[in-house]
Design an enzyme around this catalytic site. Structure first.
Site, short mmCIF file in Angstrom:
data_model
loop_
_atom_site.label_atom_id
_atom_site.label_comp_id
_atom_site.label_asym_id
_atom_site.label_seq_id
_atom_site.Cartn_x
_atom_site.Cartn_y
_atom_site.Cartn_z
N HIS A 120 0.88 -1.18 0.00
CA HIS A 120 0.00 0.00 0.00
C HIS A 120 0.91 1.23 0.00
CE1 HIS A 120 -3.50 2.36 0.57
NE2 HIS A 120 -3.84 2.06 1.82
N HIS A 177 -2.31 -2.13 -9.78
CA HIS A 177 -3.29 -1.56 -8.86
C HIS A 177 -4.51 -2.46 -8.80
CE1 HIS A 177 -5.89 1.39 -6.92
NE2 HIS A 177 -4.77 1.99 -6.56
N ASP A 210 2.55 5.69 -6.81
CA ASP A 210 3.79 5.59 -6.04
C ASP A 210 5.05 5.60 -6.90
OD1 ASP A 210 2.77 5.56 -3.50
OD2 ASP A 210 2.28 3.45 -3.59
N1 ACO Z 1 5.01 -6.38 -10.58
C1 ACO Z 1 5.02 -7.56 -11.24
N2 ACO Z 1 3.89 -8.26 -11.47
C2 ACO Z 1 2.75 -7.75 -11.05
C3 ACO Z 1 2.68 -6.52 -10.36
C4 ACO Z 1 3.87 -5.83 -10.15
N3 ACO Z 1 3.89 -4.66 -9.50
N4 ACO Z 1 1.40 -6.26 -10.05
C5 ACO Z 1 0.68 -7.29 -10.49
N5 ACO Z 1 1.50 -8.19 -11.09
C6 ACO Z 1 1.10 -9.45 -11.73
C7 ACO Z 1 0.39 -10.34 -10.73
O1 ACO Z 1 1.31 -11.15 -10.02
C8 ACO Z 1 -0.52 -11.13 -11.64
O2 ACO Z 1 0.28 -12.10 -12.28
P1 ACO Z 1 -0.33 -13.56 -12.69
O3 ACO Z 1 -1.35 -13.25 -13.74
O4 ACO Z 1 0.87 -14.29 -13.19
O5 ACO Z 1 -0.91 -14.12 -11.45
C9 ACO Z 1 -0.93 -10.12 -12.67
O6 ACO Z 1 0.12 -9.16 -12.72
C10 ACO Z 1 -2.23 -9.42 -12.42
O7 ACO Z 1 -2.18 -8.84 -11.14
P2 ACO Z 1 -3.46 -8.15 -10.49
O8 ACO Z 1 -4.45 -9.21 -10.13
O9 ACO Z 1 -3.92 -7.08 -11.42
O10 ACO Z 1 -2.85 -7.49 -9.21
P3 ACO Z 1 -3.51 -7.44 -7.77
O11 ACO Z 1 -4.81 -6.75 -7.86
O12 ACO Z 1 -3.48 -8.79 -7.16
O13 ACO Z 1 -2.45 -6.59 -6.95
C11 ACO Z 1 -1.18 -4.79 -6.15
C12 ACO Z 1 -2.46 -5.20 -6.88
C13 ACO Z 1 -1.15 -5.47 -4.76
C14 ACO Z 1 -1.14 -3.29 -5.97
C15 ACO Z 1 0.02 -5.31 -6.99
O14 ACO Z 1 -0.07 -4.76 -8.30
C16 ACO Z 1 1.34 -4.98 -6.36
O15 ACO Z 1 1.79 -5.72 -5.47
N6 ACO Z 1 2.01 -3.88 -6.82
C17 ACO Z 1 3.27 -3.48 -6.26
C18 ACO Z 1 3.07 -2.71 -4.97
C19 ACO Z 1 2.55 -1.31 -5.20
O16 ACO Z 1 3.03 -0.58 -6.08
N7 ACO Z 1 1.59 -0.92 -4.35
C20 ACO Z 1 1.00 0.42 -4.40
C21 ACO Z 1 -0.42 0.33 -4.87
S1 ACO Z 1 -1.13 1.92 -5.05
C22 ACO Z 1 -1.37 2.45 -3.46
O17 ACO Z 1 -1.51 1.70 -2.54
C23 ACO Z 1 -1.40 3.84 -3.29
#
Ligand code: ACO
Length: 384
Positions: free
Chosen positions: A227, A266, A320
């Protein structure tokens, strides 16, 4: 329908997609990349408004008249300073704690001193909300000073909300562009649907606890790297990659190992985060101004690699990715990035918690039981 089958049909890991509240405060259109506060597009607010006005808008539901604005800002200024014991506690706790932990302690401590805070009436909780909006920048700035072993800088009532925050944090007044960048970043972070930390605040207030406790929960929740903690790690990644030429290999290897790239993806946006778009322009500006275009070019290349590799999965930069670069260029150290996020988000937390409290229903989801189906025989400890 039995209770079990209700659980079965409504099961959603992490409550994803579940609508558990109604709100007039704002919405996130994740498919079209739109963010709206009280009916106003974030792009318009970022360009024409300021943080004080946006926080009033979120809290009260309308843009203030000139008189309402003046009165609100005067109220913030009246409450923004801290007491001596509060500054002392910041000095003490900062010696051993991460700034987000110190912030959590401080919100809790200030709440503990307010003996009236437990009354669940809306008016009292709204007063606390304004008190917290006023004090959060002062607390975070003081944490920043204490972490660097520097003297505290008291708030200057002649400065705006964000300029004051900058001044108390760094000891110098921001130039016009710095003031605008910080103000915009705070506005962009002010509210964002029922995200984890906002939900934590609403969950806490739904028990008829008080706003200090709700914000303590929210700060604790924002702390995590999935987050608010992502901006600190996003900057670390950009610096680790170092040059645009390295981006393909470093990011490619990380994706291969299934590592998460901080600052991307996201839960709601499946297109480019509109906040990241605005902040990217500022990131480019500061990189050029500080004669350090490499950092920005590296970030841009990481973005390109990520979109090529994962754009088809709806993975784009989030707020971020570029915010850390901007704060860093203004002289903030990475460990203070998430507390800065909290300074922006305080308005959203308290506004949503108040809105929820005005038509309260205790949150109580269920977990699907997947443990033993038969009752187990208890064996006393000395027979195991
Ligand atoms: N890097 C690499 N792979 C990713 C990332 C990432 N940042 N985000 C998602 N993916 C991958 C997932 O592992 C998933 O892969 P799969 O299809 O092989 O299983 C695929 O992309 C789809 O993911 P989603 O279902 O769209 O992502 P989810 O909703 O589960 O997660 C989250 C959202 C937790 C924010 C995730 O994108 C993440 O961990 N990002 C990095 C942390 C981050 O930047 N957080 C800030 C969010 S914004 C905020 O809080 C203000």
């Amino acid at each position: 329908m039995s209770d079990e089958s209700i659980q079965e049909t409504q099961f959603s890991r992490g409550l994803e997609g579940i609508i558990a509240a109604e709100t007039k405060i704002g919405y996130v259109d994740g498919l079209n990349g739109k963010l709206v506060y009280r009916g106003y597009d974030i792009n318009v607010l970022a360009e024409q408004s300021n943080y004080e006005e946006v926080s009033y808008l979120l809290l009260k539901g309308h843009l203030p008249s000139k008189d309402e604005y003046d009165q609100y800002v005067a109220g913030l200024k009246k409450s923004m300073d801290l007491e001596k014991d509060e500054y002392d506690l910041i000095s003490q706790v900062s010696k051993t704690s991460h700034p987000m932990s110190t912030l959590r302690t401080m919100v809790s401590y200030i709440g503990g001193k307010d003996s009236g805070s437990v009354e669940p009436d809306l008016e009292k909780q709204e007063d606390i909300s304004v008190n917290l909006i006023a004090k959060l920048p002062t607390i975070v700035a003081a944490i920043n000073r204490a972490t660097q072993g520097r003297e505290f800088v008291k708030p200057d009532p002649d400065l705006s909300y964000s300029s004051n925050f900058f001044y108390m944090s760094t000891g110098r007044k921001p130039d016009t562009v710095e003031a605008r960048m910080l103000d915009t970043a705070l506005m962009l972070h002010a509210d964002h649907g029922m995200n984890a930390s906002t939900f934590a605040a609403m969950l806490t207030i739904s028990t008829l606890s008080d706003m200090y406790s709700a914000v303590t929960s929210a700060v604790s929740t924002l702390k995590g790297p999935l987050h608010g903690g992502a901006n600190e790690r996003a900057l670390a990644l950009i610096r680790k990659v170092g040059t645009p030429e390295n981006a393909d290999k470093v990011i490619g290897d990380m994706i291969e190992k299934k590592e998460k790239i901080m600052g991307f993806g996201h839960r709601v946006y499946k297109v480019y985060d509109p906040r990241a778009k605005i902040l990217k322009e500022y990131a480019k500006y500061v990189a050029e101004k500080n004669n350090k275009p490499e950092l920005f070019h590296t970030a841009e290349k990481i973005e390109e690699v990520m979109i090529n590799k994962l754009g088809s999965k709806g993975i784009f930069p989030n707020v971020d990715f570029y915010s850390g670069m901007i704060y860093y260029s203004m002289g903030f150290e990475p460990e203070i990035f998430t507390p800065i996020f909290a300074v922006g988000r305080i308005s959203g937390w308290v506004s949503r918690a108040l809105e929820y409290l005005s038509d309260n229903r205790l949150f109580r989801p269920k977990a699907r039981y997947i443990g033993e189906s038969e009752l187990r025989k208890y064996t006393p400890i000395n027979e195991r």
